[in-house]
Design an enzyme around this catalytic site. Structure first.
Site, PDB file in Angstrom:
ATOM      1  NE  ARG A  91      -2.134   1.512   3.751  1.00  0.00           N
ATOM      2  CZ  ARG A  91      -2.925   1.608   4.842  1.00  0.00           C
ATOM      3  NH1 ARG A  91      -4.069   1.453   4.732  1.00  0.00           N
ATOM      4  NH2 ARG A  91      -2.304   1.838   5.685  1.00  0.00           N
ATOM      5  CE1 TYR A 109      -5.148   4.810   2.922  1.00  0.00           C
ATOM      6  CE2 TYR A 109      -4.117   6.580   3.595  1.00  0.00           C
ATOM      7  CZ  TYR A 109      -4.348   5.354   3.707  1.00  0.00           C
ATOM      8  OH  TYR A 109      -4.007   4.729   4.994  1.00  0.00           O
ATOM      9  CG  PHE A 201       3.555   4.772   3.635  1.00  0.00           C
ATOM     10  CD1 PHE A 201       4.528   4.985   2.559  1.00  0.00           C
ATOM     11  CD2 PHE A 201       2.273   5.582   3.195  1.00  0.00           C
ATOM     12  CE1 PHE A 201       4.710   6.180   1.622  1.00  0.00           C
ATOM     13  CE2 PHE A 201       2.197   6.661   2.592  1.00  0.00           C
ATOM     14  CZ  PHE A 201       3.482   6.877   1.663  1.00  0.00           C
ATOM     15  CG  ASP A 202      -1.226   4.935   6.210  1.00  0.00           C
ATOM     16  OD1 ASP A 202      -0.638   4.217   5.586  1.00  0.00           O
ATOM     17  OD2 ASP A 202      -2.341   5.398   6.220  1.00  0.00           O
ATOM     18  CB  THR A 203       3.143   4.509  11.620  1.00  0.00           C
ATOM     19  OG1 THR A 203       1.712   3.803  11.610  1.00  0.00           O
ATOM     20  CG2 THR A 203       3.655   4.676  12.860  1.00  0.00           C
TER      21      THR A 203
END
Length: 408
Positions: A91, A109, A201-203
């Site tokens: 992702r 997103y 990735f988000d964190t």
């Protein structure tokens, strides 16, 4: 007197402008069944409720079913829909590729299952369009959020976010909600430093943003768990733990160029601080006090352990020396925001100077007490030492701040 750095500009675009203001990326892997209903629902919502031009990008990362064909059919049917195909899974990899290629000034997103109520989309991106904020996240953990999901996922989500607060000192509430947005100029500065290509990735992106002094806007969301979710919880949890360890090491060692990011992207203070209140002083005092409490408890414990075999003065010297070195290291990193090895030796020497002055205060207090009271009770001895340590602490803060003054 005010700082000269200009505030972030609002996105300049009229509702009739041809260029999309918002690009919503939907990362997918083997979602041939859910993709078309998701995109059509999202497209209808944006058409009816979003007052600016928009784009929907389907980021297909290595699907082996009919997902890509469905995405291409949607793109042929709906002018605002585009397709990006990647040959590798992940992702984070899909978001990096889609966001980096998009010309839109605001990027977002969401997960293909549309677990998050779309009514939160405009509140999510509005602060970014106006220039008020730099990133925005949906949160399922706010008091006003309404969430329907099983107990296992609830415990895992809350436990993960508590772990982030304890290890990486994050201030945002929900790192994993698949509903986020970012300004394109901010993404251009942060994405090259984000290493993870999967769920962490988000964190990683949010931690870098927080440490760079960026404003993260949080939107309470209504969220209904997708019972057909195919996320491997165990594998994702292990990858997240590895990501926390890697990112934590980078922050501790100073491997990340946070100072450069803060100078490039961070928000300057609104006004120059008054001369009598130096910049960052309240926060530094609070952190120094927390470090001081821990150091004092460690000092008293070491003193009591060494008091019997060594005597009062040698025990005081040993306890003060050990805790002084640890105290300088902790204040250097936590209180004054100094990372890396640069000037570390000088800072510790200056910390030892503060230690010598503290030793003179505490030893002098002990000497006066023993001279006047002979053999004082242990409780009175500890009381005098605590008072002397408070005075030494105030002196220590002043000296260390002069030596390591750093606007974090």
């Amino acid at each position: 007197m005010t700082f000269t750095r200009e505030p972030r500009a609002a996105v300049q675009a009229r509702p009739t402008a041809p260029t999309a203001v918002l690009d919503v990326v939907v990362p997918v892997h083997n979602e041939e069944i859910d993709l078309a209903p998701c995109v059509r629902r999202l497209h209808a919502h944006l058409t009816a409720h979003f007052p600016y031009p928009f784009r929907i990008t389907v980021a297909d990362n290595a699907s082996v079913d009919g997902t890509l064909a469905v995405a291409e059919a949607l793109a042929a049917e709906l002018p605002e829909v585009g397709v990006l195909h990647l040959d590798a899974k992940g992702r984070g990899r899909a978001l990096r590729a889609a966001w980096s290629a998009s010309p839109a000034p605001v990027l977002a997103y969401m997960d293909v299952d549309l677990s998050t109520d779309l009514a939160a989309l405009l509140p999510l991106v509005a602060p970014l369009i106006s220039g008020h904020s730099d990133l925005a996240i949906g949160t399922r953990l706010a008091r006003t959020s309404r969430v329907v999901r099983g107990a296992k996922r609830e415990v895992i989500s809350r436990g993960y976010n508590l772990l982030l607060r304890g290890t990486l000192a994050v201030r945002f509430s929900d790192a994993q909600c698949g509903f986020k947005a970012i300004r394109a100029d901010v993404a251009a500065g942060l994405l090259p430093l984000v290493q993870d290509t999967g769920w962490f990735f988000d964190t990683e992106l949010l931690v870098l943003a927080q440490r760079s002094g960026l404003r993260i806007h949080e939107v309470p969301v209504d969220w209904v768990d997708d019972p057909d979710s195919r996320v491997d919880i165990v594998a994702t949890a292990m990858a997240d733990l590895r990501g926390i360890g890697r990112l934590g090491r980078a922050l501790v060692t100073g491997a990340l160029p946070l100072a450069d990011l803060r100078a490039q992207l961070g928000r300057a203070p609104l006004h120059a601080p008054p001369a009598q209140v130096p910049a960052g002083l309240p926060r530094q005092l609070a952190r120094f006090a927390a470090v001081g409490v821990g150091s004092t408890l460690a000092y008293l414990l070491l003193f009591l352990l060494a008091r019997g075999p060594l005597g009062a003065q040698p025990a005081n010297l040993l306890a003060l020396l050990v805790t002084a070195v640890a105290n300088t290291a902790a204040n250097r990193r936590l209180t004054f925001g100094v990372t890396g090895r640069r000037h570390a030796g000088r800072h510790h020497l200056q910390g030892l100077l503060a230690f010598a002055l503290g030793l003179a205060l505490t030893s002098g207090s002990l000497a006066v007490l023993h001279a006047t009271a002979g053999t004082p009770p242990r409780a009175l001895e500890l009381t005098v030492l605590i008072a002397a340590n408070l005075a030494a602490t105030a002196l220590r803060f002043t000296l260390l701040r002069l030596a390591m003054h750093h606007r974090a």
